[in-house]
Design a protein around this motif. Structure first.
Motif, short mmCIF file in Angstrom:
data_model
loop_
_atom_site.label_atom_id
_atom_site.label_comp_id
_atom_site.label_asym_id
_atom_site.label_seq_id
_atom_site.Cartn_x
_atom_site.Cartn_y
_atom_site.Cartn_z
N THR A 115 0.84 -1.19 0.00
CA THR A 115 0.00 0.00 0.00
C THR A 115 0.88 1.24 0.00
O THR A 115 2.08 1.17 0.27
N TYR A 116 0.26 2.39 -0.28
CA TYR A 116 0.97 3.65 -0.13
C TYR A 116 0.77 4.24 1.27
O TYR A 116 1.36 5.26 1.61
N GLY A 117 -0.07 3.60 2.08
CA GLY A 117 -0.27 4.12 3.42
C GLY A 117 -1.19 3.24 4.24
O GLY A 117 -2.18 2.72 3.73
N ALA A 118 -0.86 3.07 5.52
CA ALA A 118 -1.70 2.35 6.46
C ALA A 118 -1.66 3.10 7.78
O ALA A 118 -0.60 3.59 8.19
N ARG A 119 -2.79 3.20 8.43
CA ARG A 119 -2.85 4.01 9.65
C ARG A 119 -3.88 3.46 10.61
O ARG A 119 -4.74 2.64 10.23
N SER A 120 -3.82 3.92 11.83
CA SER A 120 -4.86 3.66 12.81
C SER A 120 -5.29 4.98 13.41
O SER A 120 -4.57 5.98 13.31
N GLN A 121 -6.47 4.99 14.02
CA GLN A 121 -6.92 6.20 14.70
C GLN A 121 -7.86 5.83 15.83
O GLN A 121 -8.51 4.78 15.81
N ILE A 122 -7.91 6.71 16.83
CA ILE A 122 -8.80 6.54 17.97
C ILE A 122 -9.72 7.75 18.00
O ILE A 122 -9.26 8.88 18.16
N ASP A 123 -11.02 7.53 17.83
CA ASP A 123 -12.00 8.61 17.94
C ASP A 123 -12.50 8.67 19.37
O ASP A 123 -12.81 7.63 19.97
N ARG A 124 -12.61 9.89 19.92
CA ARG A 124 -13.03 10.03 21.31
C ARG A 124 -14.20 11.00 21.43
O ARG A 124 -14.02 12.15 21.86
N PRO A 125 -15.40 10.59 21.09
CA PRO A 125 -16.57 11.40 21.40
C PRO A 125 -16.95 11.25 22.87
O PRO A 125 -16.18 10.71 23.68
N ARG A 126 -18.13 11.71 23.24
CA ARG A 126 -18.53 11.67 24.65
C ARG A 126 -18.65 10.23 25.17
O ARG A 126 -18.26 9.94 26.29
N GLN A 127 -19.21 9.35 24.37
CA GLN A 127 -19.25 7.93 24.67
C GLN A 127 -18.17 7.23 23.85
O GLN A 127 -17.67 7.79 22.88
N PRO A 128 -17.79 6.00 24.21
CA PRO A 128 -16.72 5.34 23.45
C PRO A 128 -17.00 5.29 21.95
O PRO A 128 -18.08 4.90 21.52
N GLY A 129 -16.01 5.74 21.18
CA GLY A 129 -16.13 5.77 19.72
C GLY A 129 -15.32 4.65 19.09
O GLY A 129 -14.95 3.68 19.74
N ALA A 130 -15.03 4.82 17.82
CA ALA A 130 -14.37 3.77 17.06
C ALA A 130 -12.85 3.85 17.21
O ALA A 130 -12.28 4.94 17.26
N VAL A 131 -12.22 2.69 17.26
CA VAL A 131 -10.78 2.59 17.04
C VAL A 131 -10.63 1.78 15.76
O VAL A 131 -11.28 0.74 15.60
N GLU A 132 -9.82 2.30 14.84
CA GLU A 132 -9.88 1.76 13.48
C GLU A 132 -8.50 1.68 12.84
O GLU A 132 -7.65 2.55 13.04
N ILE A 133 -8.32 0.62 12.08
CA ILE A 133 -7.17 0.47 11.18
C ILE A 133 -7.70 0.59 9.77
O ILE A 133 -8.73 -0.01 9.42
N SER A 134 -7.03 1.37 8.92
CA SER A 134 -7.50 1.51 7.54
C SER A 134 -6.33 1.55 6.58
O SER A 134 -5.24 2.02 6.92
N SER A 135 -6.58 1.05 5.37
CA SER A 135 -5.58 1.06 4.32
C SER A 135 -6.26 0.72 3.00
O SER A 135 -7.49 0.59 2.93
N PHE A 136 -5.47 0.56 1.97
CA PHE A 136 -5.96 0.15 0.65
C PHE A 136 -4.84 -0.59 -0.06
O PHE A 136 -3.66 -0.41 0.24
N THR A 137 -5.22 -1.39 -1.03
CA THR A 137 -4.23 -2.21 -1.73
C THR A 137 -4.78 -2.62 -3.07
O THR A 137 -5.98 -2.46 -3.35
N LYS A 138 -3.93 -3.16 -3.93
CA LYS A 138 -4.41 -3.68 -5.21
C LYS A 138 -5.37 -4.84 -4.97
O LYS A 138 -5.22 -5.59 -4.00
N THR A 139 -6.31 -5.00 -5.88
CA THR A 139 -7.31 -6.06 -5.71
C THR A 139 -6.67 -7.42 -5.47
O THR A 139 -7.07 -8.17 -4.57
N GLU A 140 -5.63 -7.72 -6.23
CA GLU A 140 -5.02 -9.05 -6.14
C GLU A 140 -4.22 -9.26 -4.84
O GLU A 140 -3.85 -10.40 -4.51
N THR A 141 -3.95 -8.18 -4.09
CA THR A 141 -3.22 -8.35 -2.83
C THR A 141 -4.12 -8.06 -1.62
O THR A 141 -3.62 -7.80 -0.53
#
Length: 463
Positions: A313-339
């Motif tokens: 990939t050209y980039g992979a990341r994680s993030q922690i969202d913190r609203p008033r109640q527990p939010g999402a913790v997420e890993i995201s990226s993209f890749t070629k279809t075949e991989t």
């Protein structure tokens, strides 16, 4: 705008007015309560002849009526399309003619306005803000244009690069049936049902002086500005409705997978998520150290494995969202279809390695230095200061939420950081979303758990 850019560039080079060796401290600011319940926050600073304001009105997109998601977002956009004695063009010309900026938006918690003007034009700034909030024209033709643009923008994103939509699909899939799963900006179906009358009703129900927070920072006279704010906003009545109440959602166990079909796609965009942290989580500083090392910078574990070492990939990341109640913790990226399988497998393997091995002393110290370098510049300018203290007021947090942050980062023990890894789910407890060519990746996605499918062309973000 050239004057503003020059002056803010100069302001950005200045440090905060008070600092310690371990962290930064907010400058002193004054809190004034208006008789109608509004909160005014004043942070004068004379280093540059500019003034900035952040205005919050409690009750954002979480208050959207069911089936009409996007109401608050459209209303925010419409507020500056003509107000008081100015139509949309005249309003824009008043801002541009002063070399200023004024923008409205919505979040889950609030309608937001951000303004920046030269100090000599602070009267104009307050006048425009008061007109937009208290006397918007709500022009039908402007509303029709905004709604069409919002719908067309979603369709265009699906046709072009769905990368910016993966978060919306992920939130909708993770928070099914929960307020945090509703799209702040709406979807093609909900936007089409919203009328101008819906916006007017939302404004009556969710906007009023008792919900108002105004934070002003920069070169101004506090007594004069206080008098102006009292005159401009002090008679704004109360909102008629109740603020939305959001329950906490439990963390997911096991896996479930959503495949969003984009026929002919040459890439797969994916997200791995679960419920994570919240605004006032006492483990925030330790979690941020883990987040920085795991997926929050270019040299993070995720980016190193998926981009630097494997080239998937050209980039992979994680993030922690913190609203008033527990939010999402997420890993995201993209890749070629075949991989697709190789990239998702490696992302999960890296997540499992975080839990298995933790962070060594050198990585932890590097993360401390990174945060210590990145955090202070977010609080240098007058607009940044106004924004920070406004959100402190909205959430009811004291100044120690910011003042003590870098001290907490520096003081976090290895044991606290090890415990904070729990903000990220283990590899067996994941809500997974992939956008790609279903005919080519369907069998791959079935490997990760029970599979649900929808089409990218569907007008909603969840099946």
């Amino acid at each position: 705008m050239s004057r503003l850019r020059f002056l803010f560039a100069a302001l950005a080079a200045l440090a905060m007015s008070a600092a310690s060796a371990a962290g930064i401290r907010l400058p002193d600011y004054q809190t004034v309560r208006l008789d109608n319940g509004a909160t005014l926050l004043l942070a004068p600073r004379k280093d540059v002849p500019m003034v900035a304001a952040t205005v919050l009105v409690r009750g954002g997109s979480l208050a959207d009526p069911a089936g009409k998601e996007g109401t608050a977002d459209l209303l925010a956009d419409l507020l500056s399309k003509g107000a008081g004695g100015r139509d949309a063009l005249a309003f824009a010309q008043a801002v541009d003619g002063a070399g200023g900026s004024l923008a409205f938006a919505s979040t889950g918690e609030a309608i937001v306005a951000n303004a920046q003007f030269l100090a000599k034009d602070s009267d104009l700034m307050l006048s425009l803000l008061a007109d937009a909030l208290l006397r918007p024209r709500m022009d039908p033709a402007e509303f029709d244009k905004l709604r069409k643009r919002a719908i067309d923008g979603l369709a265009a994103a699906k046709d072009a690069d769905p990368r910016r939509l993966i978060g919306q699909y992920s939130d909708a899939w993770l928070f099914r049936g929960h307020p945090y799963g509703r799209p702040d900006s709406g979807d093609e179906t909900s936007l089409a049902t919203i009328t101008l009358e819906d916006l007017q009703a939302f404004r009556r129900q969710q906007m009023g002086g008792d919900r108002l927070i105004i934070a002003i920072a920069g070169d101004f006279d506090p007594a004069r500005v206080t008098a102006q704010v009292r005159q401009a906003f002090g008679t704004w009545g109360k909102a008629e409705g109740a603020l939305p109440q959001v329950p906490a959602k439990a963390r997911e166990t096991g896996r479930r997978v959503l495949l969003v079909d984009k026929p002919g796609a040459t890439q797969t965009y994916f997200a791995l998520a679960n419920v994570g942290s919240y605004r006032d989580d006492p483990a925030r500083a330790a979690q941020d150290l883990v987040q920085t090392a795991f997926g929050g910078r270019f040299t993070s574990m995720l980016n190193t494995e998926l981009r630097v070492k494997s080239g998937l990939t050209y980039g992979a990341r994680s993030q922690i969202d913190r609203p008033r109640q527990p939010g999402a913790v997420e890993i995201s990226s993209f890749t070629k279809t075949e991989t697709t399988q190789a990239a998702i497998d490696l992302a999960i393997a890296t997540l499992d390695r975080l839990h298995r091995e933790g962070l060594d002393a050198a990585t932890l110290q590097s993360a401390r230095h990174y945060i210590a370098g990145q955090f202070p510049p977010t609080l240098e300018t007058a607009p940044q200061l106004a924004n920070a203290i406004a959100w402190l007021a909205l959430y009811g947090d004291g100044r120690d939420y910011i003042d003590g942050y870098l001290d907490q980062v520096a003081a976090a023990t290895p044991a606290q950081v090890a415990a904070a890894r729990a903000v990220f789910p283990n590899g067996q407890d994941l809500v997974i979303v992939a956008i790609g060519d279903a005919a080519k990746i369907r069998d791959v996605m079935r490997r990760y758990g029970p599979l649900t499918e929808m089409k990218l062309s569907d007008p909603r973000f969840s099946p």
